[in-house]
Design an enzyme around this catalytic site. Structure first.
Site, PDB file in Angstrom:
ATOM      1  CB  SER A 158      74.697  53.746   5.387  1.00 27.82           C
ATOM      2  OG  SER A 158      75.341  53.270   6.232  1.00 27.82           O
ATOM      3  CG  ASP A 216      79.344  59.977   5.330  1.00 28.48           C
ATOM      4  OD1 ASP A 216      79.996  59.294   6.116  1.00 28.48           O
ATOM      5  OD2 ASP A 216      78.552  59.706   4.412  1.00 28.48           O
ATOM      6  CG  HIS A 301      77.154  57.809   7.560  1.00 28.84           C
ATOM      7  ND1 HIS A 301      77.266  57.519   6.096  1.00 28.84           N
ATOM      8  CD2 HIS A 301      76.462  56.929   7.926  1.00 28.84           C
ATOM      9  CE1 HIS A 301      76.888  56.341   5.881  1.00 28.84           C
ATOM     10  NE2 HIS A 301      76.223  56.014   7.058  1.00 28.84           N
TER      11      HIS A 301
END
Length: 347
Positions: A158, A216, A301
């Site tokens: 991320s 994602d 994600h």
């Protein structure tokens, strides 16, 4: 869950991790090992994950850890650095988004890359700020005389992937390492810069893989400029590829490795070498992102290689941990709940 056979396989690969001229292809076992380290960045103590990922003989030592205020709210940009004299390598790991306010600040600054990054192109201003606040720790570690010839891994999930995406080219740009001494593998990385930055990055860091999971949502942010010359086929969802010549919007760097389904051991994946380069329309960019129903995209994600990344790291990368399956609720309200709800399930 991670089997003992899988962990044993990890150790075999890691034992031969010194970079060589033929070591240029995506290695899923290597990626799974780095996912452990990226997950560990969410914990206050990375040691349990390190101990479960490496053997004592590999002598992976926690060299330093860092956490600095990343914005005016006080949200942290954090990570740690590991060194192995046996493998002669250093691993730099960045942590992902920590709080809801940090998520919002990233969103406010991801509309368009606007900050110059040492002449390499324009990048996201929040990511650039985070890089500047953490760079000294990386520079200091890579400048220690006894480690100056060690190869370097850089990874993160991320936001951590975004910081890795700025750290790696800066290492080469500043002469701390040569291109062949750097390996980057990230997970759920957003678009960091524009097309100019993408081109420069690919030249400086040829070994770079962006692992993405199904739909994602984060790798689609910020949006790229769409190629208006493309006509979606009749009956399609109307998705359009990124414009391969526009420098105005976000544009990915590095080669995408896309897992279109789940990510359990043996799951198929695509090496996305199609066009546009770095934004292969046959991979994760193909499906249209539905902003009215991104709950699944948030779940994808957070979940990579069968584990919920933040919780897995906080749990010390314990292979016996179990995790909930994909969500059953959909829609905007479910997305808000998953990100800002009472359980504080942050992206």
């Amino acid at each position: 869950m991670l089997s003992s056979f899988f962990l044993f396989s990890l150790l075999i690969v890691v034992a031969h991790a010194i970079f060589g001229p033929d070591d240029t292809q995506y290695n899923e076992t290597e990626a799974r090992m780095l996912l452990n380290l990226a997950a560990a960045a969410y914990s206050l103590d990375a040691t349990p994950c390190l101990q479960r990922t490496f053997t004592p003989a590999e002598n992976q030592i926690l060299l330093s850890s860092f956490s600095v205020k990343c914005d005016f709210v006080g949200n942290p940009c954090a990570g740690y650095i590991v060194v192995s004299d046996v493998l002669q390598q250093i691993t730099v790991v960045f942590r992902g988004t920590k709080t809801s306010s940090q998520l919002l600040l990233e969103g406010w600054t991801t509309l368009k890359p606007s900050a110059d990054f040492y002449g390499m192109g324009l990048v996201n201003s929040y990511f650039r700020s985070g890089h500047e606040k953490t760079w000294q720790y990386v520079q200091d570690a890579l400048s220690i005389p006894q480690y100056q010839n060690y190869d370097v891994y850089v990874t993160g999930h991320s936001l951590g992937g975004a910081l890795a995406g700025l750290c790696a080219p800066r290492i080469v740009h500043d002469g701390l390492r040569q291109s062949h001494q750097i390996k980057v593998v990230t997970f759920g990385e957003p678009r960091v810069g524009n097309l100019d930055f993408s081109h420069t990055y690919d030249q400086l860091v040829p070994y770079s893989f962006r692992v993405t999971h199904a739909i994602d949502v984060v790798p689609h942010l910020p949006a790229c400029v769409k190629d208006l010359s493309y006509t979606p086929p009749v009956g399609s969802d109307g998705s359009m590829p990124c414009d391969p010549v526009s420098t105005n919007g976000g544009y990915h760097h590095g080669l995408e490795i896309w897992y279109p389904g789940n990510m359990t051991q043996g799951s198929p994946y695509m090496v996305c070498t199609g066009l546009p380069r770095d934004e292969d329309f046959s991979c994760s960019n193909g499906p249209k992102v539905n902003l009215d129903d991104t709950t699944q995209g948030v779940w994808d994600h957070r979940n990579y290689f069968g584990v919920e990344v933040p919780d897995f790291g906080k749990g010390g990368c314990d292979p016996s941990m179990t995790f909930k399956g994909p969500p059953t609720k959909t829609g905007v309200l479910s997305l808000v709940s998953s990100v800002f709800g009472r359980r504080k399930r942050f992206v």
